[in-house]
Design a protein around this motif. Structure first.
Motif, PDB file in Angstrom:
ATOM      1  N   HIS A 127       0.838  -1.201   0.000  1.00 34.59           N
ATOM      2  CA  HIS A 127       0.000   0.000   0.000  1.00 34.59           C
ATOM      3  C   HIS A 127       0.872   1.250   0.000  1.00 34.59           C
ATOM      4  CE1 HIS A 127      -3.390   2.562   1.400  1.00 34.59           C
ATOM      5  NE2 HIS A 127      -2.419   3.212   2.007  1.00 34.59           N
ATOM      6  N   ASP A 128       0.614   2.150  -0.934  1.00 33.65           N
ATOM      7  CA  ASP A 128       1.249   3.468  -0.972  1.00 33.65           C
ATOM      8  C   ASP A 128       0.132   4.492  -0.883  1.00 33.65           C
ATOM      9  OD1 ASP A 128       3.959   2.611  -1.452  1.00 33.65           O
ATOM     10  OD2 ASP A 128       3.328   2.107  -3.472  1.00 33.65           O
ATOM     11  N   GLY A 129       0.211   5.387   0.103  1.00 34.12           N
ATOM     12  CA  GLY A 129      -0.907   6.303   0.238  1.00 34.12           C
ATOM     13  C   GLY A 129      -0.599   7.561   1.007  1.00 34.12           C
ATOM     14  N   GLN A 130      -1.612   8.399   1.097  1.00 36.64           N
ATOM     15  CA  GLN A 130      -1.617   9.667   1.797  1.00 36.64           C
ATOM     16  C   GLN A 130      -0.396  10.517   1.444  1.00 36.64           C
ATOM     17  OE1 GLN A 130      -2.455   8.934   5.942  1.00 36.64           O
ATOM     18  NE2 GLN A 130      -4.514   8.266   5.457  1.00 36.64           N
ATOM     19  N   PRO A 131      -0.296  10.925   0.176  1.00 32.91           N
ATOM     20  CA  PRO A 131       0.872  11.693  -0.261  1.00 32.91           C
ATOM     21  C   PRO A 131       0.881  13.107   0.300  1.00 32.91           C
ATOM     22  CG  PRO A 131      -0.795  11.703  -1.961  1.00 32.91           C
ATOM     23  CD  PRO A 131      -1.284  10.769  -0.885  1.00 32.91           C
ATOM     24  N   SER A 132       2.052  13.702   0.304  1.00 35.75           N
ATOM     25  CA  SER A 132       2.209  15.121   0.603  1.00 35.75           C
ATOM     26  C   SER A 132       3.431  15.628  -0.158  1.00 35.75           C
ATOM     27  CB  SER A 132       2.347  15.367   2.104  1.00 35.75           C
ATOM     28  OG  SER A 132       3.533  14.811   2.589  1.00 35.75           O
ATOM     29  N   TYR A 133       3.432  16.905  -0.415  1.00 34.36           N
ATOM     30  CA  TYR A 133       4.552  17.532  -1.098  1.00 34.36           C
ATOM     31  C   TYR A 133       5.450  18.220  -0.084  1.00 34.36           C
ATOM     32  CZ  TYR A 133       2.527  17.124  -5.801  1.00 34.36           C
ATOM     33  OH  TYR A 133       2.051  16.657  -6.992  1.00 34.36           O
ATOM     34  N   CYS A 134       6.704  18.334  -0.410  1.00 31.62           N
ATOM     35  CA  CYS A 134       7.624  19.150   0.366  1.00 31.62           C
ATOM     36  C   CYS A 134       7.247  20.605   0.090  1.00 31.62           C
ATOM     37  CB  CYS A 134       9.057  18.880  -0.081  1.00 31.62           C
ATOM     38  SG  CYS A 134      10.279  19.892   0.760  1.00 31.62           S
ATOM     39  N   PRO A 135       7.004  21.425   1.112  1.00 31.29           N
ATOM     40  CA  PRO A 135       6.540  22.776   0.875  1.00 31.29           C
ATOM     41  C   PRO A 135       7.572  23.708   0.252  1.00 31.29           C
ATOM     42  CG  PRO A 135       6.886  22.428   3.209  1.00 31.29           C
ATOM     43  CD  PRO A 135       7.101  21.103   2.528  1.00 31.29           C
ATOM     44  N   THR A 136       8.840  23.396   0.390  1.00 29.78           N
ATOM     45  CA  THR A 136       9.870  24.235  -0.204  1.00 29.78           C
ATOM     46  C   THR A 136      10.793  23.364  -1.046  1.00 29.78           C
ATOM     47  OG1 THR A 136      11.261  23.982   1.750  1.00 29.78           O
ATOM     48  CG2 THR A 136       9.858  25.924   1.659  1.00 29.78           C
ATOM     49  N   PRO A 137      11.258  23.890  -2.157  1.00 24.42           N
ATOM     50  CA  PRO A 137      12.141  23.093  -3.016  1.00 24.42           C
ATOM     51  C   PRO A 137      13.469  22.784  -2.326  1.00 24.42           C
ATOM     52  CG  PRO A 137      11.825  25.298  -3.932  1.00 24.42           C
ATOM     53  CD  PRO A 137      11.011  25.204  -2.672  1.00 24.42           C
TER      54      PRO A 137
END
Length: 120
Positions: A108-118
């Motif tokens: 299972h791969d889930g609940q993604p999020s992005y890094c807020p700053t590069p």
């Protein structure tokens, strides 16, 4: 609602409700997942204005799509989907095109999020 708790309004009052809201980086849109009365029995990703207007479905296939997360530039949404039979992470743009699968695992791969700053 306002920060003092006044002027609250229900944005998910339609049949099928909504859950897992995510504010866009600009603060003018909300992405969420919901089961809406369109005849399907699957959960899709929707986007609406913060006043509840302009609601539109972003994903439209026969699998569950949940846990939207905005890209830092607000151009894409990452989400979890069981498209293909196993929970994986996908991205899609706001027009509902450019669908991309990011993970390819048996688990299972889930609940993604992005890094807020590069990264630098």
């Amino acid at each position: 609602m306002n920060t003092d708790g006044s002027a609250s309004r229900n944005l998910s009052a339609s049949e099928g409700g909504g859950s897992d809201p995510a504010w866009s980086p600009g603060g003018n849109l909300v992405a969420f997942n919901a089961l809406r009365g369109d005849g399907s029995l699957n959960i899709d990703i929707y986007v609406m204005n913060t006043d509840g207007s302009g609601c539109r479905r972003i994903t439209a296939h026969d699998d569950h799509d949940e846990f939207p997360a905005w890209s830092p530039d607000g151009a894409k949404i990452a989400y979890e989907s069981d498209l293909g039979g196993n929970d994986e992470i996908f991205t899609i743009d706001l027009s509902g095109t450019d669908l991309r699968r990011l993970t390819h695992n048996d688990a299972h791969d889930g609940q993604p999020s992005y890094c807020p700053t590069p990264r630098r």
